[in-house]
Each structure stands twice: as structure tokens, then as C-alpha cells.
Design a protein around this motif. Sequence first.
Motif, PDB file in Angstrom:
ATOM      1  N   PHE A 169      25.897  38.009  44.828  1.00  0.00           N
ATOM      2  CA  PHE A 169      27.057  37.740  43.975  1.00  0.00           C
ATOM      3  C   PHE A 169      26.734  38.136  42.536  1.00  0.00           C
ATOM      4  CE2 PHE A 169      27.355  34.744  47.496  1.00  0.00           C
ATOM      5  CZ  PHE A 169      28.704  34.799  47.856  1.00  0.00           C
ATOM      6  N   GLU A 170      27.574  38.976  41.947  1.00  0.00           N
ATOM      7  CA  GLU A 170      27.457  39.339  40.532  1.00  0.00           C
ATOM      8  C   GLU A 170      28.433  38.456  39.754  1.00  0.00           C
ATOM      9  OE1 GLU A 170      25.232  41.438  39.520  1.00  0.00           O
ATOM     10  OE2 GLU A 170      24.661  42.396  41.426  1.00  0.00           O
ATOM     11  N   LEU A 171      27.902  37.630  38.865  1.00  0.00           N
ATOM     12  CA  LEU A 171      28.718  36.662  38.147  1.00  0.00           C
ATOM     13  C   LEU A 171      28.774  37.007  36.666  1.00  0.00           C
ATOM     14  CD1 LEU A 171      27.133  33.460  39.759  1.00  0.00           C
ATOM     15  CD2 LEU A 171      29.057  34.799  40.628  1.00  0.00           C
ATOM     16  N   LYS A 172      29.962  36.984  36.116  1.00  0.00           N
ATOM     17  CA  LYS A 172      30.150  37.193  34.672  1.00  0.00           C
ATOM     18  C   LYS A 172      30.984  36.030  34.141  1.00  0.00           C
ATOM     19  CE  LYS A 172      29.924  42.254  34.723  1.00  0.00           C
ATOM     20  NZ  LYS A 172      30.657  43.516  34.441  1.00  0.00           N
ATOM     21  N   ARG A 173      30.514  35.422  33.054  1.00  0.00           N
ATOM     22  CA  ARG A 173      31.210  34.264  32.478  1.00  0.00           C
ATOM     23  C   ARG A 173      31.593  34.556  31.034  1.00  0.00           C
ATOM     24  NH1 ARG A 173      26.587  32.394  35.105  1.00  0.00           N
ATOM     25  NH2 ARG A 173      26.921  30.985  36.882  1.00  0.00           N
ATOM     26  N   TYR A 174      32.788  34.122  30.665  1.00  0.00           N
ATOM     27  CA  TYR A 174      33.255  34.322  29.295  1.00  0.00           C
ATOM     28  C   TYR A 174      34.420  33.375  29.019  1.00  0.00           C
ATOM     29  CZ  TYR A 174      36.424  37.384  31.950  1.00  0.00           C
ATOM     30  OH  TYR A 174      37.302  37.886  32.875  1.00  0.00           O
ATOM     31  N   VAL A 175      34.785  33.284  27.749  1.00  0.00           N
ATOM     32  CA  VAL A 175      35.917  32.450  27.332  1.00  0.00           C
ATOM     33  C   VAL A 175      37.062  33.375  26.941  1.00  0.00           C
ATOM     34  CG1 VAL A 175      36.724  30.689  25.707  1.00  0.00           C
ATOM     35  CG2 VAL A 175      34.347  30.643  26.537  1.00  0.00           C
ATOM     36  N   GLU A 176      38.260  33.073  27.447  1.00  0.00           N
ATOM     37  CA  GLU A 176      39.418  33.933  27.194  1.00  0.00           C
ATOM     38  C   GLU A 176      40.687  33.083  27.139  1.00  0.00           C
ATOM     39  OE1 GLU A 176      40.389  38.082  29.145  1.00  0.00           O
ATOM     40  OE2 GLU A 176      41.126  36.498  30.475  1.00  0.00           O
ATOM     41  N   ASP A 177      41.385  33.147  26.029  1.00  0.00           N
ATOM     42  CA  ASP A 177      42.681  32.465  25.861  1.00  0.00           C
ATOM     43  C   ASP A 177      42.625  30.978  26.208  1.00  0.00           C
ATOM     44  OD1 ASP A 177      43.784  34.914  25.141  1.00  0.00           O
ATOM     45  OD2 ASP A 177      44.341  35.402  27.211  1.00  0.00           O
ATOM     46  N   GLY A 178      41.538  30.327  25.798  1.00  0.00           N
ATOM     47  CA  GLY A 178      41.421  28.898  26.049  1.00  0.00           C
ATOM     48  C   GLY A 178      40.949  28.524  27.444  1.00  0.00           C
ATOM     49  N   TYR A 179      40.548  29.525  28.228  1.00  0.00           N
ATOM     50  CA  TYR A 179      40.019  29.300  29.573  1.00  0.00           C
ATOM     51  C   TYR A 179      38.554  29.706  29.648  1.00  0.00           C
ATOM     52  CZ  TYR A 179      44.716  28.648  31.543  1.00  0.00           C
ATOM     53  OH  TYR A 179      45.962  28.169  31.831  1.00  0.00           O
ATOM     54  N   ILE A 180      37.779  28.980  30.429  1.00  0.00           N
ATOM     55  CA  ILE A 180      36.430  29.413  30.785  1.00  0.00           C
ATOM     56  C   ILE A 180      36.567  30.196  32.088  1.00  0.00           C
ATOM     57  CG2 ILE A 180      34.112  28.682  31.452  1.00  0.00           C
ATOM     58  CD1 ILE A 180      34.567  26.216  29.629  1.00  0.00           C
ATOM     59  N   VAL A 181      36.157  31.456  32.048  1.00  0.00           N
ATOM     60  CA  VAL A 181      36.416  32.378  33.149  1.00  0.00           C
ATOM     61  C   VAL A 181      35.097  32.797  33.801  1.00  0.00           C
ATOM     62  CG1 VAL A 181      37.479  34.573  33.798  1.00  0.00           C
ATOM     63  CG2 VAL A 181      38.436  33.239  31.902  1.00  0.00           C
ATOM     64  N   LYS A 182      35.124  32.887  35.122  1.00  0.00           N
ATOM     65  CA  LYS A 182      33.983  33.422  35.872  1.00  0.00           C
ATOM     66  C   LYS A 182      34.492  34.524  36.796  1.00  0.00           C
ATOM     67  CE  LYS A 182      30.986  30.578  37.756  1.00  0.00           C
ATOM     68  NZ  LYS A 182      30.463  29.589  38.759  1.00  0.00           N
ATOM     69  N   ASP A 183      34.023  35.753  36.581  1.00  0.00           N
ATOM     70  CA  ASP A 183      34.315  36.860  37.491  1.00  0.00           C
ATOM     71  C   ASP A 183      33.238  36.900  38.563  1.00  0.00           C
ATOM     72  OD1 ASP A 183      36.576  37.708  36.140  1.00  0.00           O
ATOM     73  OD2 ASP A 183      35.479  39.089  34.854  1.00  0.00           O
TER      74      ASP A 183
END
Length: 243
Positions: A169-183
Amino acid sequence: MTKDTTAWFASWFDTPFYHILYKDRDYDEAQLFMDNLTNYLNLPEHGTILDLACGKGRHSVYLNSLGYDVTGADLSENSIAYAKQFENDSLHFEVHDMCKPFGKHFDAVFNLFTSFGYFEHEADNLKTIQAIQADLNATGFGVIDFMNSEYVMNHLVPVETKTVEGITFELKRYVEDGYIVKDIAFTYEDETYHYQERVRAFTLADFEALFEKAGVYLLDVFGDYKLRKFDAKTSERLIMIFK
């Protein structure tokens, strides 16, 4: 997959890959939390608990083993189908949308392990808190166990590779528009998959505003599964007790 019109949590949680990725969750820690929480709440013997967004039922099964009459509810039909193997006279599982009242009254309603803040529409967050309140009896307690968003954002691991059961699993985490996002990207049997988790970065102040709108009274706030005092900078969890 993220372009699907289905809400991400309705599709991702219903896949076997979700459960593979998170198979190493700490069950001992979860059980310690349930012990501490039920002791703190001083729930009646054989009291009734609604485990809202129960997944495959790990918390429900353990709470039932402590003597409580437990109903586990989740939007994922696959998770509920799996959990039903554990049913008995005092443990039941049902497919249910947590934005809507369950239609019964409980001594406690638990929403555990950051199972909140997924919705695209703001109104659904308020509806969920109102639904929890509607499902409490006169002496019942609501519990939301959420991440401490400030701590999570300050300790975000932007890129991670994790191999579980032969799947990388390739995981990318970031914050976007008030959300914590994990791809989440991976290949299985020569097919490439891409999912995304999006959780609103709610703070304690955000929850307090929602509670006020819902007419809910916040009783206590804890920062970890040992029920120690919440600290916005250092606590990993945001655990709120309300009624």
C-alpha cells in the motif's frame, strides 16, 4: 474509485482491502479503553449499548463479553454480514445509517475510533449528534472517540509504504480544505486500485459548537484510552462524554 458517486466510506469500508490494511490494530488497547470507559460511566449491569459505526464488531463483541446487551450498527453491509456470526441473545448487528436515529433507547451510544466527520454535507454531522441524543435513555451517555486533529496534523507522515499480506500500500497524507486526507494506492492481481479517506479535522471547539446546536451537554473530555486529561498539543485522542 474516488470519482465514484458513492461516498468514499461506503465503498472503501466495504472492501476486503480496508480490513487487510488495518489488520494490525491494537486489540489490547481497544479492550483497555472499553474497560476504562464502562467503569467511568458506571453503566448498569447488563446495560444496553449501541456501538455506532461498529465495523466488523470488535468493540461490540468485547463489550458483550463484559455482560452488556450490545447492538452494533454500521453502513457497511459486508462488515455487518461478517459480524453477524458473533450474534447471540444479547449481541445483535444491523445495517444502519448513523445520521438517523436507531429507534431504540440505550444506556450508552458509542461512536469509536474516529468514525465521525466523513460526511460531505455539514448538516449530516449535526444530524448524527442529534441521532445519538435521540437514542439515549433518560440517564444515558453519548461517547465520541475522535482523533485529536491538531496533534494528527502536527505529526502527519506525508508518505508511507506498508506491505500487508503481500499487498504493498502506497499511502500519502495531507490536509486539504479542512479535511485530513489519506490517498491509498496499491496493485492486486495486476489491477491498480486507488481509494481515499477524508475526515474533517474537527477540533474540540468544532464539537462544542455542534453540541450546542444539538442541545447536547458536554460532560467530560479525555485525551487517551487511559482517560487522562485532554491536551490539544499532546493528546492523541479527543474523547467526549455527553448527554
